[in-house]
Design a protein around this motif. Structure first.
Motif, PDB file in Angstrom:
ATOM      1  N   ASN A  33       0.820  -1.212   0.000  1.00  0.00           N
ATOM      2  CA  ASN A  33       0.000   0.000   0.000  1.00  0.00           C
ATOM      3  C   ASN A  33       0.852   1.258   0.000  1.00  0.00           C
ATOM      4  N   THR A  34       1.940   1.244   0.737  1.00  0.00           N
ATOM      5  CA  THR A  34       2.812   2.417   0.775  1.00  0.00           C
ATOM      6  C   THR A  34       3.418   2.701  -0.593  1.00  0.00           C
ATOM      7  N   ILE A  35       3.891   1.664  -1.268  1.00  0.00           N
ATOM      8  CA  ILE A  35       4.478   1.863  -2.595  1.00  0.00           C
ATOM      9  C   ILE A  35       3.405   2.268  -3.596  1.00  0.00           C
ATOM     10  N   ARG A  36       2.272   1.584  -3.558  1.00  0.00           N
ATOM     11  CA  ARG A  36       1.168   1.887  -4.476  1.00  0.00           C
ATOM     12  C   ARG A  36       0.683   3.329  -4.341  1.00  0.00           C
ATOM     13  N   ASN A  37       0.694   3.848  -3.112  1.00  0.00           N
ATOM     14  CA  ASN A  37       0.182   5.191  -2.850  1.00  0.00           C
ATOM     15  C   ASN A  37       1.217   6.292  -3.034  1.00  0.00           C
ATOM     16  N   ASP A  38       2.446   5.945  -3.329  1.00  0.00           N
ATOM     17  CA  ASP A  38       3.474   6.960  -3.551  1.00  0.00           C
ATOM     18  C   ASP A  38       3.138   7.763  -4.801  1.00  0.00           C
ATOM     19  N   GLU A  39       3.218   9.079  -4.694  1.00  0.00           N
ATOM     20  CA  GLU A  39       2.824   9.942  -5.801  1.00  0.00           C
ATOM     21  C   GLU A  39       3.665   9.723  -7.066  1.00  0.00           C
ATOM     22  N   PHE A  40       4.950   9.432  -6.907  1.00  0.00           N
ATOM     23  CA  PHE A  40       5.817   9.221  -8.068  1.00  0.00           C
ATOM     24  C   PHE A  40       5.523   7.888  -8.738  1.00  0.00           C
ATOM     25  N   VAL A  41       5.233   6.867  -7.948  1.00  0.00           N
ATOM     26  CA  VAL A  41       4.876   5.570  -8.500  1.00  0.00           C
ATOM     27  C   VAL A  41       3.530   5.674  -9.223  1.00  0.00           C
ATOM     28  N   GLN A  42       2.581   6.389  -8.647  1.00  0.00           N
ATOM     29  CA  GLN A  42       1.275   6.564  -9.286  1.00  0.00           C
ATOM     30  C   GLN A  42       1.441   7.295 -10.623  1.00  0.00           C
ATOM     31  N   ALA A  43       2.270   8.331 -10.667  1.00  0.00           N
ATOM     32  CA  ALA A  43       2.496   9.056 -11.912  1.00  0.00           C
ATOM     33  C   ALA A  43       3.150   8.156 -12.953  1.00  0.00           C
ATOM     34  N   TYR A  44       4.070   7.313 -12.525  1.00  0.00           N
ATOM     35  CA  TYR A  44       4.745   6.377 -13.444  1.00  0.00           C
ATOM     36  C   TYR A  44       3.751   5.381 -14.028  1.00  0.00           C
ATOM     37  N   LEU A  45       2.817   4.918 -13.213  1.00  0.00           N
ATOM     38  CA  LEU A  45       1.852   3.910 -13.657  1.00  0.00           C
ATOM     39  C   LEU A  45       0.794   4.473 -14.611  1.00  0.00           C
ATOM     40  N   ARG A  46       0.656   5.757 -14.646  1.00  0.00           N
ATOM     41  CA  ARG A  46      -0.355   6.368 -15.548  1.00  0.00           C
ATOM     42  C   ARG A  46       0.085   6.350 -16.936  1.00  0.00           C
TER      43      ARG A  46
END
Length: 91
Positions: free
Chosen positions: A78-91
């Motif tokens: 959850n911590t990794i999934r919710n990281d703003e940079f990881v979320q931007a990368y996944l988009r």
């Protein structure tokens, strides 16, 4: 370098000892500790964090729901999934 902080506000509180105690996969670049006791996951970039996230999700899926490691894995995921940079990368 991407640093993702796991706050100690969760239940159970995630400490660096959880990696050894529950035989959890460690991030490729290891961890660091904040003064306040938070564990910081270290990655070269977002791609490496997502690869680690995939590894954690696969490991979590292989465990029973009542496994002792499950809440700690969920905290990592959850911590990794919710990281703003990881979320931007996944988009």
């Amino acid at each position: 370098m991407l640093k993702i902080d796991i706050p100690q506000t969760g239940s159970p509180a995630f400490t660096a000892a959880a990696f050894d105690q529950f035989d959890l996969p460690t991030p490729p670049n290891g961890t660091d500790a904040e003064i306040n006791g938070d564990v910081v996951l270290l990655f070269e970039d977002e791609e490496e964090a997502v690869d680690y996230l995939d590894e954690l999700e696969d490991y979590s899926a292989s465990l029973d729901n009542d496994a002792e490691a499950k809440p700690y894995l969920n905290a990592l995921i959850n911590t990794i999934r919710n990281d703003e940079f990881v979320q931007a990368y996944l988009r």
